[in-house]
Design a protein around this motif. Structure first.
Motif, PDB file in Angstrom:
ATOM      1  N   SER A 311       9.445 -67.166 -45.812  1.00 47.05           N
ATOM      2  CA  SER A 311       9.667 -67.790 -44.507  1.00 47.05           C
ATOM      3  C   SER A 311       8.473 -67.468 -43.610  1.00 47.05           C
ATOM      4  O   SER A 311       7.824 -66.427 -43.772  1.00 47.05           O
ATOM      5  N   PRO A 326       8.058 -73.085 -43.633  1.00 43.27           N
ATOM      6  CA  PRO A 326       9.515 -73.031 -43.777  1.00 43.27           C
ATOM      7  C   PRO A 326      10.102 -71.875 -42.974  1.00 43.27           C
ATOM      8  O   PRO A 326       9.483 -70.816 -42.840  1.00 43.27           O
ATOM      9  N   LEU A 327      11.280 -72.100 -42.447  1.00 40.23           N
ATOM     10  CA  LEU A 327      11.943 -71.122 -41.591  1.00 40.23           C
ATOM     11  C   LEU A 327      13.253 -70.682 -42.217  1.00 40.23           C
ATOM     12  O   LEU A 327      14.056 -71.513 -42.653  1.00 40.23           O
ATOM     13  N   GLY A 329      16.886 -69.928 -42.714  1.00 40.62           N
ATOM     14  CA  GLY A 329      18.048 -70.546 -42.088  1.00 40.62           C
ATOM     15  C   GLY A 329      17.964 -72.041 -41.947  1.00 40.62           C
ATOM     16  O   GLY A 329      18.896 -72.665 -41.427  1.00 40.62           O
ATOM     17  N   SER A 330      16.859 -72.647 -42.433  1.00 43.06           N
ATOM     18  CA  SER A 330      16.684 -74.099 -42.301  1.00 43.06           C
ATOM     19  C   SER A 330      16.741 -74.826 -43.635  1.00 43.06           C
ATOM     20  O   SER A 330      16.323 -75.969 -43.746  1.00 43.06           O
ATOM     21  N   GLY A 331      17.239 -74.157 -44.664  1.00 44.09           N
ATOM     22  CA  GLY A 331      17.432 -74.814 -45.946  1.00 44.09           C
ATOM     23  C   GLY A 331      16.579 -74.231 -47.050  1.00 44.09           C
ATOM     24  O   GLY A 331      15.581 -73.549 -46.788  1.00 44.09           O
ATOM     25  N   THR A 362      19.567 -80.028 -46.626  1.00 47.11           N
ATOM     26  CA  THR A 362      18.197 -80.304 -46.209  1.00 47.11           C
ATOM     27  C   THR A 362      17.249 -79.309 -46.859  1.00 47.11           C
ATOM     28  O   THR A 362      17.487 -78.098 -46.835  1.00 47.11           O
ATOM     29  N   SER A 363      16.154 -79.822 -47.434  1.00 48.92           N
ATOM     30  CA  SER A 363      15.173 -78.967 -48.100  1.00 48.92           C
ATOM     31  C   SER A 363      13.905 -78.857 -47.265  1.00 48.92           C
ATOM     32  O   SER A 363      13.576 -79.754 -46.481  1.00 48.92           O
ATOM     33  N   GLN A 364      13.183 -77.747 -47.448  1.00 46.20           N
ATOM     34  CA  GLN A 364      11.893 -77.536 -46.813  1.00 46.20           C
ATOM     35  C   GLN A 364      10.815 -77.400 -47.893  1.00 46.20           C
ATOM     36  O   GLN A 364      11.107 -77.031 -49.031  1.00 46.20           O
ATOM     37  N   SER A 410      23.035 -69.229 -44.325  1.00 45.55           N
ATOM     38  CA  SER A 410      23.245 -70.645 -44.620  1.00 45.55           C
ATOM     39  C   SER A 410      22.407 -71.102 -45.802  1.00 45.55           C
ATOM     40  O   SER A 410      22.843 -71.932 -46.613  1.00 45.55           O
ATOM     41  N   ASP A 411      21.191 -70.560 -45.949  1.00 47.40           N
ATOM     42  CA  ASP A 411      20.332 -70.923 -47.075  1.00 47.40           C
ATOM     43  C   ASP A 411      20.970 -70.543 -48.403  1.00 47.40           C
ATOM     44  O   ASP A 411      20.856 -71.266 -49.401  1.00 47.40           O
ATOM     45  N   ASP A 414      23.575 -73.046 -49.254  1.00 51.68           N
ATOM     46  CA  ASP A 414      22.934 -74.336 -49.548  1.00 51.68           C
ATOM     47  C   ASP A 414      22.309 -74.348 -50.937  1.00 51.68           C
ATOM     48  O   ASP A 414      22.394 -75.351 -51.663  1.00 51.68           O
TER      49      ASP A 414
END
Length: 425
Positions: A311, A326-327, A329-331, A362-364, A410-411, A414
């Motif tokens: 991240s 990429p962050l 918690g954002s996928g 959602t993917s990063q 959340s990641d 996911d």
């Protein structure tokens, strides 16, 4: 934060706690899958030729698969790959050492750990003991060791410069007394309920004894040891256990958990060894496949190589690509590298996004800064050995290779959801 990601992260924390070594991790995967209806098979025995759910353990690695009733000799496989080992310390021969009245453990550095992250933590010893009759037992000492840091009063420049000598300053303490009067292996053997005099060999590592914890605003974080790569192992295990009768009949789901990724994978239980190839060949033979049919099946197969990635770090943003950041918690992330340190290509990326869309995730993207070379994964090794189309993915984390790493709750869920979509087809 909704309850589902938190519950999933708490289950991962329990999984990590039960998996202080690669051998424990393989056993925990096997235990969970057997509770879900999988049958363990032995490599020295004949394997079933009927559809079903099976697994096999080789040392600190485990492979599991589901054969649908409609499987044929040319049915492809869908492999979710990960690894069970993590950087840290491994117990040396004659490990009962000590100086100046302290009992110490002789350890060797395994992989590429952040050495300073292991200081001032209560550590456990865990792994397998091989006994005089050839049998193996798992041992876990619980909190036993510590690498104490030197006080600031004795090194006034410690905050300006700090580096541990890898031999003289990385030997943890576990008691006080004369070194020749203590037996560290006996302590470990007692935890496994065996006589230390029966030990003829061992593979034992250190692990952080503190349990993983969910925390932060809205409980968005999970901190735990060995998230690299038990986060992926857990995701694959949960996903495969959830495979039901509604699975697509045009492929065979496979979970492949390898050992020794952190030291190059070139072992009999590593991705560079023959384990996966052996299992796939025996699976093909059970389906009546000849060599041509096995090659046709592999040509239609996919491997998702799942391992953690970086991240963007708020305090060291210059270490990352200036645009692709990429962050946590954002996928989950799709890992890309022009020099094929990751196996992802255009076809793999397109397939990954299809599975993410099917899972509603959602993917990063992840790519390294050109001045900071990236590591590698089991992905290129698997693709090279078997010719299977492979895509490298994972979750973004902070503190990679620390004794205690940081992931987004959340990641984690996911990634499991995408693994389920991948297995379902």
């Amino acid at each position: 934060m909704p309850a589902a990601p938190i519950a999933h992260a708490e289950d991962l924390a329990a999984f990590v706690d039960a998996s202080p070594s690669s051998y424990h991790a393989a056993a925990e995967v096997a235990r969970r899958l057997q509770e879900s209806g999988f049958t363990a098979v032995d490599e020295t025995s004949a394997w079933p030729h009927t559809p079903g759910r099976y697994l096999v353990v080789r040392d600190g690695a485990v492979i599991a698969w589901v054969v649908p009733a409609s499987a044929t000799p040319t049915t492809p496989v869908r492999i979710f790959g990960a690894h069970s080992d993590s950087p840290g310390f491994k117990l040396k021969p004659q490990p009962s050492t000590g100086r100046h009245g302290w009992l110490q453990a002789g350890v060797e550095i395994y992989g590429g750990p952040l050495l300073n992250s292991w200081l001032d933590r209560e550590l456990r010893l865990a792994g397998r003991l091989v006994l005089d009759d050839g049998s193996e037992v798992l041992a876990d000492s619980g909190p036993l060791l510590r690498l104490p840091q030197l006080a600031i009063h004795l090194d006034r420049e410690a905050n300006e410069r700090f580096a541990l000598d890898k031999q003289s300053q990385t030997q943890p303490v576990w008691g006080v007394g004369a070194a020749d009067s203590a037996d560290l292996l006996a302590e470990l053997a007692a935890s496994a309920g065996v006589d230390a005099s029966r030990i003829r060999g061992y593979d034992v590592v250190t692990a952080d004894s503190a349990r993983g914890v969910v925390f932060g605003r809205d409980e968005v974080f999970l901190a735990a040891g060995r998230l690299d790569d038990l986060a992926s192992v857990h995701a694959g295990t949960v996903a495969l256990a959830a495979v039901g009768d509604d699975i697509a009949s045009d492929h065979i789901p496979v979970l492949a958990v390898f050992d020794h990724e952190e030291v190059g994978s070139a072992t009999r239980s590593g991705a560079g060894g023959p384990f996966l190839q052996d299992v796939l060949e025996r699976l093909g033979l059970a389906l009546g496949a000849d060599r041509s049919e096995r090659m046709r099946a592999l040509a239609s197969s996919w491997c998702v190589s799942s391992d953690v990635g970086h991240s963007v770090h708020p305090n060291f943003a210059d270490k990352h690509d200036p645009h692709v950041r990429p962050l946590l918690g954002s996928g989950p992330i799709l890992k890309l590298n022009a020099n094929q340190r990751y196996a992802s290509d255009g076809a793999g990326g397109a397939a990954w996004h299809r599975w993410c869309e099917a899972a509603g995730v959602t993917s990063q993207d992840f790519v390294s800064n050109n001045t900071v070379p990236c590591g590698s994964t089991i992905g290129p090794i698997t693709a090279t050995r078997l010719g299977i189309r492979t895509v490298d993915v994972g979750i973004p984390i902070l503190s990679m290779h620390s004794a205690r790493e940081l992931a987004g709750t959340s990641d984690l869920l996911d990634l499991t959801r995408v693994a389920q979509a991948f297995f379902r087809g």
